[in-house]
Design a protein around this motif. Structure first.
Motif, PDB file in Angstrom:
ATOM      1  N   TYR A  97     -24.147 -16.752  34.126  1.00  0.00           N
ATOM      2  CA  TYR A  97     -25.164 -16.209  33.227  1.00  0.00           C
ATOM      3  C   TYR A  97     -26.268 -17.259  33.052  1.00  0.00           C
ATOM      4  CZ  TYR A  97     -21.644 -12.694  32.139  1.00  0.00           C
ATOM      5  OH  TYR A  97     -20.713 -11.687  32.231  1.00  0.00           O
ATOM      6  N   ASP A  98     -27.473 -16.925  33.483  1.00  0.00           N
ATOM      7  CA  ASP A  98     -28.578 -17.881  33.480  1.00  0.00           C
ATOM      8  C   ASP A  98     -28.956 -18.357  32.086  1.00  0.00           C
ATOM      9  OD1 ASP A  98     -28.761 -17.739  36.219  1.00  0.00           O
ATOM     10  OD2 ASP A  98     -30.293 -16.166  36.205  1.00  0.00           O
ATOM     11  N   SER A  99     -28.742 -17.511  31.080  1.00  0.00           N
ATOM     12  CA  SER A  99     -29.162 -17.849  29.717  1.00  0.00           C
ATOM     13  C   SER A  99     -28.114 -18.658  28.955  1.00  0.00           C
ATOM     14  CB  SER A  99     -29.466 -16.568  28.938  1.00  0.00           C
ATOM     15  OG  SER A  99     -28.311 -15.750  28.870  1.00  0.00           O
ATOM     16  N   MET A 100     -26.972 -18.924  29.584  1.00  0.00           N
ATOM     17  CA  MET A 100     -25.892 -19.667  28.943  1.00  0.00           C
ATOM     18  C   MET A 100     -25.732 -21.040  29.580  1.00  0.00           C
ATOM     19  SD  MET A 100     -22.812 -16.906  28.534  1.00  0.00           S
ATOM     20  CE  MET A 100     -22.969 -15.401  27.552  1.00  0.00           C
ATOM     21  N   THR A 101     -25.322 -22.010  28.794  1.00  0.00           N
ATOM     22  CA  THR A 101     -24.974 -23.308  29.354  1.00  0.00           C
ATOM     23  C   THR A 101     -23.694 -23.176  30.173  1.00  0.00           C
ATOM     24  OG1 THR A 101     -23.572 -23.948  27.495  1.00  0.00           O
ATOM     25  CG2 THR A 101     -25.936 -24.479  27.335  1.00  0.00           C
ATOM     26  N   VAL A 102     -23.372 -24.224  30.911  1.00  0.00           N
ATOM     27  CA  VAL A 102     -22.127 -24.243  31.686  1.00  0.00           C
ATOM     28  C   VAL A 102     -20.935 -23.978  30.775  1.00  0.00           C
ATOM     29  CG1 VAL A 102     -20.537 -25.781  32.910  1.00  0.00           C
ATOM     30  CG2 VAL A 102     -22.956 -25.684  33.577  1.00  0.00           C
ATOM     31  N   LYS A 103     -20.881 -24.689  29.652  1.00  0.00           N
ATOM     32  CA  LYS A 103     -19.762 -24.506  28.722  1.00  0.00           C
ATOM     33  C   LYS A 103     -19.702 -23.080  28.204  1.00  0.00           C
ATOM     34  CE  LYS A 103     -17.646 -26.282  24.489  1.00  0.00           C
ATOM     35  NZ  LYS A 103     -17.677 -27.322  23.429  1.00  0.00           N
ATOM     36  N   GLU A 104     -20.839 -22.513  27.840  1.00  0.00           N
ATOM     37  CA  GLU A 104     -20.863 -21.142  27.327  1.00  0.00           C
ATOM     38  C   GLU A 104     -20.411 -20.148  28.395  1.00  0.00           C
ATOM     39  OE1 GLU A 104     -24.487 -21.659  24.052  1.00  0.00           O
ATOM     40  OE2 GLU A 104     -24.927 -21.082  26.130  1.00  0.00           O
ATOM     41  N   ASN A 105     -20.742 -20.422  29.672  1.00  0.00           N
ATOM     42  CA  ASN A 105     -20.276 -19.571  30.763  1.00  0.00           C
ATOM     43  C   ASN A 105     -18.755 -19.576  30.863  1.00  0.00           C
ATOM     44  OD1 ASN A 105     -22.092 -18.154  32.952  1.00  0.00           O
ATOM     45  ND2 ASN A 105     -23.288 -19.911  32.220  1.00  0.00           N
ATOM     46  N   LEU A 106     -18.147 -20.740  30.637  1.00  0.00           N
ATOM     47  CA  LEU A 106     -16.696 -20.835  30.706  1.00  0.00           C
ATOM     48  C   LEU A 106     -16.024 -20.239  29.473  1.00  0.00           C
ATOM     49  CD1 LEU A 106     -17.421 -22.759  33.061  1.00  0.00           C
ATOM     50  CD2 LEU A 106     -15.541 -24.231  32.323  1.00  0.00           C
ATOM     51  N   VAL A 107     -16.633 -20.459  28.320  1.00  0.00           N
ATOM     52  CA  VAL A 107     -16.044 -19.994  27.064  1.00  0.00           C
ATOM     53  C   VAL A 107     -16.079 -18.468  26.963  1.00  0.00           C
ATOM     54  CG1 VAL A 107     -16.385 -19.959  24.555  1.00  0.00           C
ATOM     55  CG2 VAL A 107     -16.479 -22.126  25.809  1.00  0.00           C
ATOM     56  N   PHE A 108     -17.112 -17.842  27.501  1.00  0.00           N
ATOM     57  CA  PHE A 108     -17.306 -16.399  27.344  1.00  0.00           C
ATOM     58  C   PHE A 108     -16.080 -15.573  27.745  1.00  0.00           C
ATOM     59  CE2 PHE A 108     -18.828 -12.271  28.934  1.00  0.00           C
ATOM     60  CZ  PHE A 108     -19.347 -11.748  27.757  1.00  0.00           C
ATOM     61  N   PRO A 109     -15.563 -15.704  28.981  1.00  0.00           N
ATOM     62  CA  PRO A 109     -14.388 -14.888  29.335  1.00  0.00           C
ATOM     63  C   PRO A 109     -13.134 -15.292  28.567  1.00  0.00           C
ATOM     64  CG  PRO A 109     -14.893 -16.454  31.091  1.00  0.00           C
ATOM     65  CD  PRO A 109     -16.025 -16.515  30.122  1.00  0.00           C
ATOM     66  N   LEU A 110     -13.058 -16.553  28.167  1.00  0.00           N
ATOM     67  CA  LEU A 110     -11.872 -17.024  27.444  1.00  0.00           C
ATOM     68  C   LEU A 110     -11.794 -16.385  26.061  1.00  0.00           C
ATOM     69  CD1 LEU A 110      -9.448 -18.966  27.594  1.00  0.00           C
ATOM     70  CD2 LEU A 110     -10.921 -20.733  26.591  1.00  0.00           C
ATOM     71  N   THR A 111     -12.870 -16.462  25.291  1.00  0.00           N
ATOM     72  CA  THR A 111     -12.843 -15.912  23.930  1.00  0.00           C
ATOM     73  C   THR A 111     -12.831 -14.377  23.927  1.00  0.00           C
ATOM     74  OG1 THR A 111     -15.270 -16.106  23.849  1.00  0.00           O
ATOM     75  CG2 THR A 111     -13.978 -17.912  22.912  1.00  0.00           C
ATOM     76  N   ARG A 112     -13.330 -13.785  25.011  1.00  0.00           N
ATOM     77  CA  ARG A 112     -13.330 -12.325  25.104  1.00  0.00           C
ATOM     78  C   ARG A 112     -11.935 -11.777  25.374  1.00  0.00           C
ATOM     79  NH1 ARG A 112     -17.189  -8.748  29.203  1.00  0.00           N
ATOM     80  NH2 ARG A 112     -16.743  -6.725  28.278  1.00  0.00           N
ATOM     81  N   ASN A 113     -11.113 -12.549  26.060  1.00  0.00           N
ATOM     82  CA  ASN A 113      -9.815 -12.037  26.500  1.00  0.00           C
ATOM     83  C   ASN A 113      -8.604 -12.693  25.847  1.00  0.00           C
ATOM     84  OD1 ASN A 113     -10.502 -10.108  28.847  1.00  0.00           O
ATOM     85  ND2 ASN A 113     -11.700 -11.929  29.351  1.00  0.00           N
ATOM     86  N   VAL A 114      -8.794 -13.851  25.227  1.00  0.00           N
ATOM     87  CA  VAL A 114      -7.680 -14.552  24.587  1.00  0.00           C
ATOM     88  C   VAL A 114      -8.026 -14.753  23.113  1.00  0.00           C
ATOM     89  CG1 VAL A 114      -6.196 -16.588  24.605  1.00  0.00           C
ATOM     90  CG2 VAL A 114      -7.157 -15.736  26.759  1.00  0.00           C
ATOM     91  N   LYS A 115      -7.257 -14.136  22.253  1.00  0.00           N
ATOM     92  CA  LYS A 115      -7.554 -14.184  20.825  1.00  0.00           C
ATOM     93  C   LYS A 115      -6.805 -15.336  20.142  1.00  0.00           C
ATOM     94  CE  LYS A 115      -9.914 -10.466  21.464  1.00  0.00           C
ATOM     95  NZ  LYS A 115     -11.388 -10.564  21.585  1.00  0.00           N
ATOM     96  N   GLY A 116      -7.398 -15.823  19.054  1.00  0.00           N
ATOM     97  CA  GLY A 116      -6.707 -16.779  18.201  1.00  0.00           C
ATOM     98  C   GLY A 116      -6.796 -18.234  18.618  1.00  0.00           C
ATOM     99  N   LEU A 117      -7.634 -18.537  19.608  1.00  0.00           N
ATOM    100  CA  LEU A 117      -7.780 -19.929  20.034  1.00  0.00           C
ATOM    101  C   LEU A 117      -8.650 -20.698  19.045  1.00  0.00           C
ATOM    102  CD1 LEU A 117      -8.391 -19.493  23.877  1.00  0.00           C
ATOM    103  CD2 LEU A 117      -6.288 -20.289  22.769  1.00  0.00           C
ATOM    104  N   THR A 118      -8.274 -21.928  18.780  1.00  0.00           N
ATOM    105  CA  THR A 118      -9.104 -22.783  17.930  1.00  0.00           C
ATOM    106  C   THR A 118     -10.209 -23.411  18.763  1.00  0.00           C
ATOM    107  OG1 THR A 118      -7.785 -24.768  18.357  1.00  0.00           O
ATOM    108  CG2 THR A 118      -7.069 -23.343  16.544  1.00  0.00           C
ATOM    109  N   LYS A 119     -11.239 -23.925  18.085  1.00  0.00           N
ATOM    110  CA  LYS A 119     -12.322 -24.599  18.792  1.00  0.00           C
ATOM    111  C   LYS A 119     -11.783 -25.780  19.586  1.00  0.00           C
ATOM    112  CE  LYS A 119     -16.848 -26.756  18.146  1.00  0.00           C
ATOM    113  NZ  LYS A 119     -16.507 -27.940  18.987  1.00  0.00           N
TER     114      LYS A 119
END
Length: 257
Positions: free
Chosen positions: A102-124
């Motif tokens: 995703y061009d509008s997201m940083t590298v970290k945000e690109n990685l975090v997106f599928p993780l937080t969308r599919n895995v619930k309850g993770l801490t920061k």
């Protein structure tokens, strides 16, 4: 490397039988049979337009076959509901040819997106740890705050692989992983594919027309011609024993030109 156990005794994580796919009069796949074994890197080799990418798009449900069946991790994909198919898709990582960041997201945000969308309850803290581990694994530990536009082609490929791995898939699908890259970067990506199998215990299908990629990454090769697999086996065996002259010509063009 995978076990030297006879292949028929090893677990099949993908099983294709009689797979057919046409687009109007263009018959792309014409009765394909293929198995992927646990812990194996299998290369599907063929020229551009031979149907390689169609094959893996059918595997993840982006396309639907006209005939035949695919079993992934013991489940027949044709009999699954959308909910069941989406659950299965989480176990199959798809590394796109053009990385699809995703061009509008940083590298970290690109990685975090599928993780937080599919895995619930993770801490920061858990999310940050996962991102840091994967960026380290693909050799780009300092890239978290960069934008995709700041990355080279090879770096984008690496981040694409990291994003695919973030959900701990059992199977990895690589679509033309070395396409458009310079020779040195191709070597790095090939080595990364081998490293991923060893480090993350994945089974993989590598789609390519690059023989160097095939030789470096694959335990076995399957050569796709005229909508069917004309040769399946280890790299050297495929090219020394192939009865189809086009397979030998493909080797000669790439390595003896």
């Amino acid at each position: 490397m995978p076990s030297e156990m006879h292949k028929d005794q090893r677990e099949k994580v993908v099983k294709m039988r009689g797979l057919k796919k046409s687009f109007d009069e263009n018959h792309v796949l014409m009765g394909v049979d293929l198995d992927l074994y646990k812990g194996e890197n299998l290369v599907v080799l063929g020229k551009s337009g031979s149907g390689k990418s169609v094959l893996i798009k059918i595997m993840v449900g982006l396309l639907e076959q006209d005939e035949g069946s695919i079993e992934i991790l013991g489940q027949n994909t044709s009999g699954l509901s959308l909910k069941e198919l989406n659950k299965l898709r989480l176990k199959v990582g798809f590394s796109f040819q053009h990385s699809a960041l995703y061009d509008s997201m940083t590298v970290k945000e690109n990685l975090v997106f599928p993780l937080t969308r599919n895995v619930k309850g993770l801490t920061k803290k858990e999310i940050d740890k996962k991102v840091d581990e994967l960026l380290e694994a693909v050799g780009l530990p300092q890239s978290a705050n960069q934008m995709p536009s700041e990355l080279s082609g090879g770096q984008k490929k690496r981040i694409g692989v990291a994003r695919t791995l973030i959900l701990n898939p059992e199977i990895m699908l690589y679509d033309e992983p070395t396409a458009g890259l310079d020779p040195i970067t191709c070597v790095e990506i090939n080595n990364l594919i081998v490293q991923v199998r060893e480090q993350f215990n994945t089974s993989s299908i590598v789609i390519t027309h690059d023989l160097t990629c095939a030789k470096t990454t694959g335990d076995r090769m399957a050569v796709l011609l005229d909508g069917q697999f004309k040769a399946v086996g280890p790299f050297e065996e495929v090219f020394t024993q192939a009865s189809d002259q086009r397979i030998k010509s493909f080797y000669d063009y790439n390595f003896i030109k």
